[in-house]
Design an enzyme around this catalytic site. Structure first.
Site, PDB file in Angstrom:
ATOM      1  N   CYS A  40     -68.771 -25.388 -44.430  1.00  0.00           N
ATOM      2  CA  CYS A  40     -69.613 -24.928 -45.547  1.00  0.00           C
ATOM      3  C   CYS A  40     -70.414 -26.089 -46.143  1.00  0.00           C
ATOM      4  CB  CYS A  40     -68.697 -24.289 -46.589  1.00  0.00           C
ATOM      5  SG  CYS A  40     -69.453 -23.991 -48.186  1.00  0.00           S
ATOM      6  N   CYS A  43     -70.233 -26.537 -49.925  1.00  0.00           N
ATOM      7  CA  CYS A  43     -68.899 -27.055 -50.283  1.00  0.00           C
ATOM      8  C   CYS A  43     -68.885 -28.579 -50.210  1.00  0.00           C
ATOM      9  CB  CYS A  43     -67.833 -26.493 -49.348  1.00  0.00           C
ATOM     10  SG  CYS A  43     -67.637 -24.709 -49.441  1.00  0.00           S
TER      11      CYS A  43
END
Length: 122
Positions: A40, A43
């Site tokens: 991600c 993230c």
């Protein structure tokens, strides 16, 4: 033995996660969980910000959970998008921030933890 202050604690198995949650509940601390994934991009962007907030707000417990590593924990809290930041007070979900939204995350931390170090914010 108190939970580590000023750091993000990565939980790699359910027992570790449950132990941190129990310790925080017994200490009366708010738990902020970063549900993340290695693949991600957002993230990875927000991870250093989350770590900085852990230093700024030592009154809370900051946990990191990889959704691929701890699927059952992510499912328990109905996490469907990453990053998701979940706020747990007294063992119950108190709030949630979905997405790498730095300002929303900090405002929600201040709301639940207090403005302990908010004056030093960027």
């Amino acid at each position: 033995m108190a939970a580590e202050e000023g750091v993000v604690i990565a939980c790699h198995n359910k027992d570790e996660f449950d132990a941190q949650m129990t310790k925080a509940k017994e200490a009366g601390k708010v738990v902020i969980i970063d549900f993340t994934a290695s693949w991600c991009g957002p993230c990875r962007f927000i991870a250093p910000v989350f770590a900085e907030y852990a230093k700024k707000f030592p009154g809370a417990v900051f946990l990191k959970v990889d959704v691929d590593e701890l699927k059952e924990v992510a499912e328990k809290y109905n996490v469907e998008a990453m990053p998701t930041f979940l706020f747990i007070k007294d063992g119950a979900e108190a709030d949630k921030v979905v997405g790498a939204r730095k300002d929303d995350l900090q405002n929600t931390i201040v709301k639940h933890v207090g403005a302990t170090a908010a004056s030093a914010s960027a």
